[in-house]
Design a protein around this motif. Structure first.
Motif, PDB file in Angstrom:
ATOM      1  N   UNK A 259      -4.054  -0.480   7.934  1.00  0.00           N
ATOM      2  CA  UNK A 259      -3.069  -0.618   8.761  1.00  0.00           C
ATOM      3  C   UNK A 259      -3.364  -1.134  10.152  1.00  0.00           C
ATOM      4  N   UNK A 260      -2.326  -1.559  10.927  1.00  0.00           N
ATOM      5  CA  UNK A 260      -2.701  -2.103  12.223  1.00  0.00           C
ATOM      6  C   UNK A 260      -1.637  -1.406  13.276  1.00  0.00           C
ATOM      7  N   UNK A 261      -2.254  -0.836  14.345  1.00  0.00           N
ATOM      8  CA  UNK A 261      -1.403  -0.392  15.445  1.00  0.00           C
ATOM      9  C   UNK A 261      -1.709  -1.179  16.886  1.00  0.00           C
ATOM     10  N   UNK A 262      -0.711  -1.703  17.312  1.00  0.00           N
ATOM     11  CA  UNK A 262      -0.960  -2.251  18.711  1.00  0.00           C
ATOM     12  C   UNK A 262      -2.298  -3.447  18.794  1.00  0.00           C
ATOM     13  N   UNK A 263      -2.625  -3.982  17.481  1.00  0.00           N
ATOM     14  CA  UNK A 263      -3.640  -5.012  17.773  1.00  0.00           C
ATOM     15  C   UNK A 263      -4.838  -4.268  17.170  1.00  0.00           C
ATOM     16  N   UNK A 264      -5.191  -2.992  16.954  1.00  0.00           N
ATOM     17  CA  UNK A 264      -6.270  -2.342  16.318  1.00  0.00           C
ATOM     18  C   UNK A 264      -6.002  -2.173  14.906  1.00  0.00           C
ATOM     19  N   UNK A 265      -7.087  -2.058  13.969  1.00  0.00           N
ATOM     20  CA  UNK A 265      -6.890  -2.056  12.782  1.00  0.00           C
ATOM     21  C   UNK A 265      -7.477  -0.750  12.227  1.00  0.00           C
ATOM     22  N   UNK A 266      -7.059   0.067  11.411  1.00  0.00           N
ATOM     23  CA  UNK A 266      -7.426   1.174  11.061  1.00  0.00           C
ATOM     24  C   UNK A 266      -7.445   1.324   9.396  1.00  0.00           C
ATOM     25  N   UNK A 267      -8.782   1.826   8.871  1.00  0.00           N
ATOM     26  CA  UNK A 267      -8.918   1.910   7.437  1.00  0.00           C
ATOM     27  C   UNK A 267      -8.647   3.283   6.722  1.00  0.00           C
ATOM     28  N   UNK A 268      -7.466   3.698   6.617  1.00  0.00           N
ATOM     29  CA  UNK A 268      -7.277   5.152   6.269  1.00  0.00           C
ATOM     30  C   UNK A 268      -7.584   5.533   4.890  1.00  0.00           C
ATOM     31  N   UNK A 269      -7.799   6.516   4.376  1.00  0.00           N
ATOM     32  CA  UNK A 269      -8.060   6.892   3.194  1.00  0.00           C
ATOM     33  C   UNK A 269      -6.736   6.448   2.154  1.00  0.00           C
ATOM     34  N   UNK A 270      -6.923   6.227   1.099  1.00  0.00           N
ATOM     35  CA  UNK A 270      -5.668   6.126   0.316  1.00  0.00           C
ATOM     36  C   UNK A 270      -5.531   7.408  -0.464  1.00  0.00           C
ATOM     37  N   UNK A 271      -4.006   7.660  -0.244  1.00  0.00           N
ATOM     38  CA  UNK A 271      -3.571   9.107  -0.756  1.00  0.00           C
ATOM     39  C   UNK A 271      -2.755   8.863  -2.091  1.00  0.00           C
ATOM     40  N   UNK A 272      -3.377   9.970  -3.117  1.00  0.00           N
ATOM     41  CA  UNK A 272      -2.660   9.679  -4.385  1.00  0.00           C
ATOM     42  C   UNK A 272      -3.245   8.337  -5.201  1.00  0.00           C
ATOM     43  N   UNK A 273      -4.334   8.047  -4.587  1.00  0.00           N
ATOM     44  CA  UNK A 273      -4.731   6.664  -5.338  1.00  0.00           C
ATOM     45  C   UNK A 273      -4.988   6.700  -6.745  1.00  0.00           C
ATOM     46  N   UNK A 274      -5.534   7.813  -7.310  1.00  0.00           N
ATOM     47  CA  UNK A 274      -5.872   7.745  -8.857  1.00  0.00           C
ATOM     48  C   UNK A 274      -4.604   7.714  -9.598  1.00  0.00           C
ATOM     49  N   UNK A 275      -3.308   8.488  -9.308  1.00  0.00           N
ATOM     50  CA  UNK A 275      -2.414   8.444 -10.107  1.00  0.00           C
ATOM     51  C   UNK A 275      -1.078   7.750  -9.603  1.00  0.00           C
ATOM     52  N   UNK A 276      -1.118   7.047  -8.552  1.00  0.00           N
ATOM     53  CA  UNK A 276      -0.094   6.301  -7.907  1.00  0.00           C
ATOM     54  C   UNK A 276      -0.162   4.997  -8.056  1.00  0.00           C
ATOM     55  N   UNK A 277       1.224   4.294  -7.841  1.00  0.00           N
ATOM     56  CA  UNK A 277       1.138   2.967  -8.012  1.00  0.00           C
ATOM     57  C   UNK A 277       1.540   2.525  -6.627  1.00  0.00           C
ATOM     58  N   UNK A 278       1.393   1.048  -6.453  1.00  0.00           N
ATOM     59  CA  UNK A 278       1.897   0.663  -5.048  1.00  0.00           C
ATOM     60  C   UNK A 278       3.284   0.827  -4.719  1.00  0.00           C
ATOM     61  N   UNK A 279       3.717   1.003  -3.416  1.00  0.00           N
ATOM     62  CA  UNK A 279       5.111   1.124  -3.125  1.00  0.00           C
ATOM     63  C   UNK A 279       5.836  -0.172  -3.034  1.00  0.00           C
ATOM     64  N   UNK A 280       6.885   0.092  -3.505  1.00  0.00           N
ATOM     65  CA  UNK A 280       7.946  -0.845  -3.713  1.00  0.00           C
ATOM     66  C   UNK A 280       9.109  -0.791  -2.815  1.00  0.00           C
ATOM     67  N   UNK A 281      10.106  -1.668  -2.646  1.00  0.00           N
ATOM     68  CA  UNK A 281      11.074  -1.480  -1.910  1.00  0.00           C
ATOM     69  C   UNK A 281      11.973  -0.354  -2.247  1.00  0.00           C
ATOM     70  N   UNK A 282      12.211  -0.211  -3.689  1.00  0.00           N
ATOM     71  CA  UNK A 282      13.126   0.930  -4.211  1.00  0.00           C
ATOM     72  C   UNK A 282      12.692   2.201  -3.582  1.00  0.00           C
ATOM     73  N   UNK A 283      11.219   2.369  -3.494  1.00  0.00           N
ATOM     74  CA  UNK A 283      10.716   3.632  -2.989  1.00  0.00           C
ATOM     75  C   UNK A 283      11.200   4.180  -1.865  1.00  0.00           C
ATOM     76  N   UNK A 284      11.712   3.113  -1.066  1.00  0.00           N
ATOM     77  CA  UNK A 284      12.131   3.678   0.510  1.00  0.00           C
ATOM     78  C   UNK A 284      13.738   4.564   0.375  1.00  0.00           C
ATOM     79  N   UNK A 285      14.272   4.266  -0.828  1.00  0.00           N
ATOM     80  CA  UNK A 285      15.750   4.968  -0.906  1.00  0.00           C
ATOM     81  C   UNK A 285      15.281   6.394  -1.548  1.00  0.00           C
ATOM     82  N   UNK A 286      14.265   6.416  -2.498  1.00  0.00           N
ATOM     83  CA  UNK A 286      13.672   7.628  -3.124  1.00  0.00           C
ATOM     84  C   UNK A 286      13.093   8.311  -2.098  1.00  0.00           C
ATOM     85  N   UNK A 287      12.535   8.051  -1.234  1.00  0.00           N
ATOM     86  CA  UNK A 287      11.848   8.726  -0.039  1.00  0.00           C
ATOM     87  C   UNK A 287      12.768   9.294   0.673  1.00  0.00           C
ATOM     88  N   UNK A 288      13.958   8.601   1.130  1.00  0.00           N
ATOM     89  CA  UNK A 288      15.045   9.062   1.986  1.00  0.00           C
ATOM     90  C   UNK A 288      15.708  10.214   1.158  1.00  0.00           C
TER      91      UNK A 288
END
Length: 314
Positions: A259-288
């Motif tokens: 991810x990128x914040x204010x011009x700097x790039x960070x490489x954070x660990x992936x959470x739930x990488x083994x069991x999860x799938x990529x986030x899609x737009x429909x997941x926004x409503x599920x998260x809310x």
């Protein structure tokens, strides 16, 4: 009406006010606090941790003191105490505005208007929107919904249950100071250290409660607990880690990564990488939806805990 009932009725009314009204576009008390904190920063700033600690003490301590003095003044009147608690709860809780912003970005993405989604993203988080495609924006939104469920709802309810109006105002003050000066820019790396550390301490119980409730209220409780246990400690934030990992496992998605914040790039660990799938737009409503359930449960849990502790102390 006892003190516990005054708090319970007031907090419920404040949450209802947030549900109906959300945050005002102008004149929000937190914005007024932010302006005052910025003025204190302008007067005190030195590239030194000690001066930053003074800034934190003045601003956060002032908010707690204001809450304590006001609560003491209205204590003889249960109705006034409930009204003050309602106003404080409405001022510090931001669940409705969080949901509105997230769902607005989701609508733009579903309509294929990525530029509109990019334009709205800074209202929700500090990511660089130009560096994100549609799925990247959706992931940023889900991560922000998860983290802000703790910061904007559950953490405030925890400290409100502990300390009443002073607890509510103090928590929001600390959280706001962290957002203002707690990030690691060259100018604020030392000056904002105290605000960032205090926010870590204040946010600790709310973050763990959020993670527990996300597991309990989400569609995959075992997945949430598994992701929390496996991945939370890998996140650079001690409080965002459990919350985002639990949300990721509950929703069955992968969070974190580059991810990128204010011009700097960070490489954070992936959470739930083994069991999860990529986030899609429909997941926004599920998260809310999950965020709303967590907030409602948090109100019940913190209220029950307050009554148990008060009852045990009698």
């Amino acid at each position: 009406m006892g003190a516990d009932r005054s708090y319970a009725y007031g907090a419920a009314a404040g949450l209802l006010g947030d549900l109906i009204l959300g945050d005002p576009r102008r004149g929000h008390p937190v914005a007024a606090f932010g302006r005052a904190a910025a003025a204190v920063e302008g007067a005190l700033w030195h590239d030194h941790r000690g001066w930053g600690a003074v800034h934190t003490a003045v601003c956060a301590g002032g908010a707690v003191a204001l809450g304590a003095l006001t609560a003491r003044a209205v204590r003889p009147s249960p109705a006034a105490s409930a009204a003050l608690t309602a106003a404080a709860t409405w001022a510090v809780v931001g669940g409705t505005s969080l949901a509105r912003e997230a769902l607005g970005i989701g609508r733009a993405l579903r309509a294929g208007d990525v530029e509109a989604a990019r334009a709205r993203l800074p209202h929700l988080c500090g990511r660089d929107p130009q560096a994100l495609d549609a799925d990247g924006i959706a992931r940023a939104v889900v991560e922000s919904v998860a983290e802000n469920t703790s910061d904007a709802v559950v953490g405030a309810l925890v400290w409100g249950a502990v300390g009443g109006v002073p607890g509510l105002l103090g928590f929001r003050a600390v959280n706001t100071l962290d957002a203002m000066v707690g990030h690691k820019s060259p100018r604020l790396r030392r000056y904002g250290w105290a605000s960032a550390r205090l926010d870590d301490v204040a946010g600790w119980p709310g973050a763990r409660l959020t993670a527990v409730l996300a597991a309990a209220a989400g569609p995959d409780p075992r997945g949430a607990l598994r992701a929390w246990k496996a991945d939370a400690r890998r996140h650079p934030s001690p409080n965002a880690g459990p919350v985002e990992a639990s949300f990721a496992g509950a929703l069955g998605v992968r969070l974190g990564g580059t991810l990128a914040y204010g011009g700097r790039v960070e490489h954070r660990p992936v959470l739930n990488g083994a069991a999860g799938r990529p986030v899609h737009v429909n997941d926004i409503e599920r998260a809310v939806r999950l965020s709303r359930r967590v907030g409602l449960l948090a109100f019940g849990v913190t209220l029950a805990a307050r009554r148990l502790v008060k009852g045990a102390g009698k």
